[in-house]
Design a protein around this motif. Structure first.
Motif, PDB file in Angstrom:
ATOM      1  N   HIS A   1       0.744  -1.170   0.073  1.00 26.85           N
ATOM      2  CA  HIS A   1       0.325  -0.218   0.175  1.00 26.85           C
ATOM      3  C   HIS A   1       0.762   1.309   0.171  1.00 26.85           C
ATOM      4  O   HIS A   1       2.089   0.980   0.554  1.00 26.85           O
ATOM      5  CB  HIS A   1      -0.765  -0.031   1.057  1.00 26.85           C
ATOM      6  N   LEU A   2       0.526   2.199  -0.491  1.00 22.69           N
ATOM      7  CA  LEU A   2       1.488   3.794  -0.893  1.00 22.69           C
ATOM      8  C   LEU A   2       0.320   4.495  -0.078  1.00 22.69           C
ATOM      9  O   LEU A   2      -0.342   4.358   0.073  1.00 22.69           O
ATOM     10  CB  LEU A   2       1.070   3.947  -2.108  1.00 22.69           C
ATOM     11  N   PRO A   3       0.999   5.297   0.805  1.00 18.72           N
ATOM     12  CA  PRO A   3       1.263   6.382   0.929  1.00 18.72           C
ATOM     13  C   PRO A   3      -0.049   8.070   0.602  1.00 18.72           C
ATOM     14  O   PRO A   3       0.833   8.008  -0.746  1.00 18.72           O
ATOM     15  CB  PRO A   3       1.544   7.221   2.275  1.00 18.72           C
ATOM     16  N   PRO A   4      -0.822   8.745   0.496  1.00 22.66           N
ATOM     17  CA  PRO A   4      -1.230   9.876  -0.141  1.00 22.66           C
ATOM     18  C   PRO A   4      -0.042  10.866  -0.255  1.00 22.66           C
ATOM     19  O   PRO A   4       0.145  10.977  -1.517  1.00 22.66           O
ATOM     20  CB  PRO A   4      -2.468  10.340   0.635  1.00 22.66           C
ATOM     21  N   SER A   5       1.077  10.841   0.254  1.00 27.17           N
ATOM     22  CA  SER A   5       1.782  11.907   0.150  1.00 27.17           C
ATOM     23  C   SER A   5       3.001  11.065  -0.726  1.00 27.17           C
ATOM     24  O   SER A   5       3.930  11.748  -1.368  1.00 27.17           O
ATOM     25  CB  SER A   5       2.644  11.866   1.172  1.00 27.17           C
ATOM     26  N   TYR A   6       2.614   9.854  -1.673  1.00 30.97           N
ATOM     27  CA  TYR A   6       3.671   9.013  -2.567  1.00 30.97           C
ATOM     28  C   TYR A   6       2.987  10.033  -3.822  1.00 30.97           C
ATOM     29  O   TYR A   6       4.262  10.227  -4.913  1.00 30.97           O
ATOM     30  CB  TYR A   6       3.294   7.359  -2.653  1.00 30.97           C
ATOM     31  N   PHE A   7       1.631  10.273  -4.118  1.00 34.61           N
ATOM     32  CA  PHE A   7       1.275  11.057  -5.483  1.00 34.61           C
ATOM     33  C   PHE A   7       1.396  12.630  -5.488  1.00 34.61           C
ATOM     34  O   PHE A   7       1.962  13.286  -4.155  1.00 34.61           O
ATOM     35  CB  PHE A   7       0.568  10.472  -5.736  1.00 34.61           C
ATOM     36  N   THR A   8       1.687  12.998  -6.402  1.00 37.44           N
ATOM     37  CA  THR A   8       1.521  14.473  -6.627  1.00 37.44           C
ATOM     38  C   THR A   8      -0.489  15.154  -7.036  1.00 37.44           C
ATOM     39  O   THR A   8      -0.697  16.313  -6.837  1.00 37.44           O
ATOM     40  CB  THR A   8       2.119  14.472  -7.879  1.00 37.44           C
ATOM     41  N   PHE A   9      -0.728  14.436  -6.134  1.00 32.37           N
ATOM     42  CA  PHE A   9      -2.396  14.273  -6.154  1.00 32.37           C
ATOM     43  C   PHE A   9      -3.169  13.793  -5.588  1.00 32.37           C
ATOM     44  O   PHE A   9      -2.348  12.943  -4.304  1.00 32.37           O
ATOM     45  CB  PHE A   9      -3.079  13.705  -7.529  1.00 32.37           C
TER      46      PHE A   9
END
Length: 376
Positions: A213-221
């Motif tokens: 699972h990836l945290p929201p901070s991983y993405f630019t959106f």
């Protein structure tokens, strides 16, 4: 009357002396011829004895070189007889072993996601970059430390112009905990050599999967609570296959040898997951040929260079330098170029068995699912 008897006695004595002298001369000539023959036989026997290479150092090599796409390789190999072997032996049982950096891993990686969109990490921004198309990569590398050990048996023909041999080996790649067995046949006749090997990878396909699972901070959106994860799927198998080779030595240049090999590897085929456009990920299912030459430059140093043409993976040139702890009888500089005291088959009774490197197929798939609630 007395004078006649004296003359007859003198004539008979002269004849007897002549016969004795001729007999003695014949005996001397016969003895000289026998001495010459014995000397020649002793010389030939000594040369033949020396040619079987009784010293263990003569059969121990350090090999360093490089191969296209695989990189630098180094190994130590030795072959030692287990049964008594000399210039009069017609057969030999031997053990051969080696360890070093080598082997080959052929890998295929496939990255895709929901609607083919996936997000590889960008170290410059510290976030995932959005990619709109699936991507596939193929790579070949060395396996690291590998070792092998095997038994072989060779039997000479009556006139020593040919031999037949059988062998069985076990290979291991330590970093991958991978094993392989092989069996081989050899036939050497005159200056020609034919060999065939069959390889069998041990164990079934090793597979493992995970969900990251990836945290929201991983993405630019903003995910806005949407799901974001990827699933890596890995599979690995030691490849099975076979090879057939032909080699030839030259009568007046026995320090030179040319060889050609054809081979085939059974690959690893794994189905991809979810709705990937590429349904199957395949690696290692290949065939090809290899040609080269081995030159014994000095009694200690030989050079092996050539080219491999593979239908998928490892096409390119290769080159190896081998240093023998002992010496080789034949060499371009500092050794003999030819020798009639020993046949090529007898001279190669304690040559090392030639085999293809341990080969592994490896697949890696990343299946991404990123679905922001208010995005797309």
């Amino acid at each position: 009357m007395k004078r006649i008897l004296v003359v007859k006695a003198m004539v008979l004595g002269a004849i007897a002396c002549s016969i004795s002298a001729a007999g003695i001369a014949a005996d001397i000539n016969t003895q000289r011829a026998q001495d010459i023959t014995n000397t020649q036989q002793n010389i030939q026997g000594t040369e033949k004895h020396d040619a079987v290479q009784p010293n263990w150092m003569d059969r121990t090599d350090i090999k360093v070189g490089t191969q296209s796409k695989v990189g630098a390789q180094v190994s130590v190999e030795t072959l030692q007889p287990l049964t008594h072997y000399d210039e009069n032996s017609k057969s030999v049982l031997f053990v051969q072993g080696g360890i070093g950096r080598g082997g080959q891993e052929h890998s295929a990686s496939y990255y895709h996601g929901y609607n083919e969109i996936w997000y590889p990490y960008n170290p410059a921004t510290g976030k995932g970059d959005q990619r709109y198309m699936a991507e596939k990569y193929e790579h070949t590398k060395s396996l690291g430390t590998v070792a092998n050990v095997g038994l072989g048996y060779r039997h000479l023909s009556k006139n020593e112009h040919a031999y037949v041999g059988v062998n069985a080996f076990v290979d291991r790649a330590f970093s991958e905990n991978a094993n392989r067995v092989s069996g081989g046949l050899e036939y050497v006749s005159g200056l020609n050599e034919v060999r065939a090997n069959v390889y069998r990878g041990l164990g079934s396909v090793k597979s493992q999967s995970d969900m990251i699972h990836l945290p929201p901070s991983y993405f630019t959106f903003d995910l806005d609570g949407g799901a974001a994860y990827y699933m890596p799927h890995e599979s690995q198998k030691v490849l099975s296959g076979y090879d057939v080779s032909y080699a030839r030595t030259f009568k007046n240049a026995r320090w030179a040898r040319v060889h050609a090999t054809v081979y085939h590897w059974n690959g690893l085929s794994m189905p991809n997951h979810s709705d990937a456009l590429l349904k199957t990920l395949e690696v290692g299912n290949s065939h090809g040929w290899k040609v080269g030459t081995t030159l014994q430059v000095t009694p200690h140093v030989s050079l092996d260079v050539g080219y491999t043409s593979d239908s998928k993976d490892t096409s390119g040139a290769y080159g190896f330098v081998k240093y023998t702890l002992g010496t080789s009888k034949f060499a371009w500089h500092g050794g003999k170029h030819s020798d009639d005291a020993i046949t090529n088959a007898r001279a190669r009774m304690l040559d090392k068995v030639e085999r293809s490197p341990l080969t592994i197929g490896h697949t890696y798939e990343e299946d991404w699912y990123v679905n922001p609630n208010d995005h797309l």
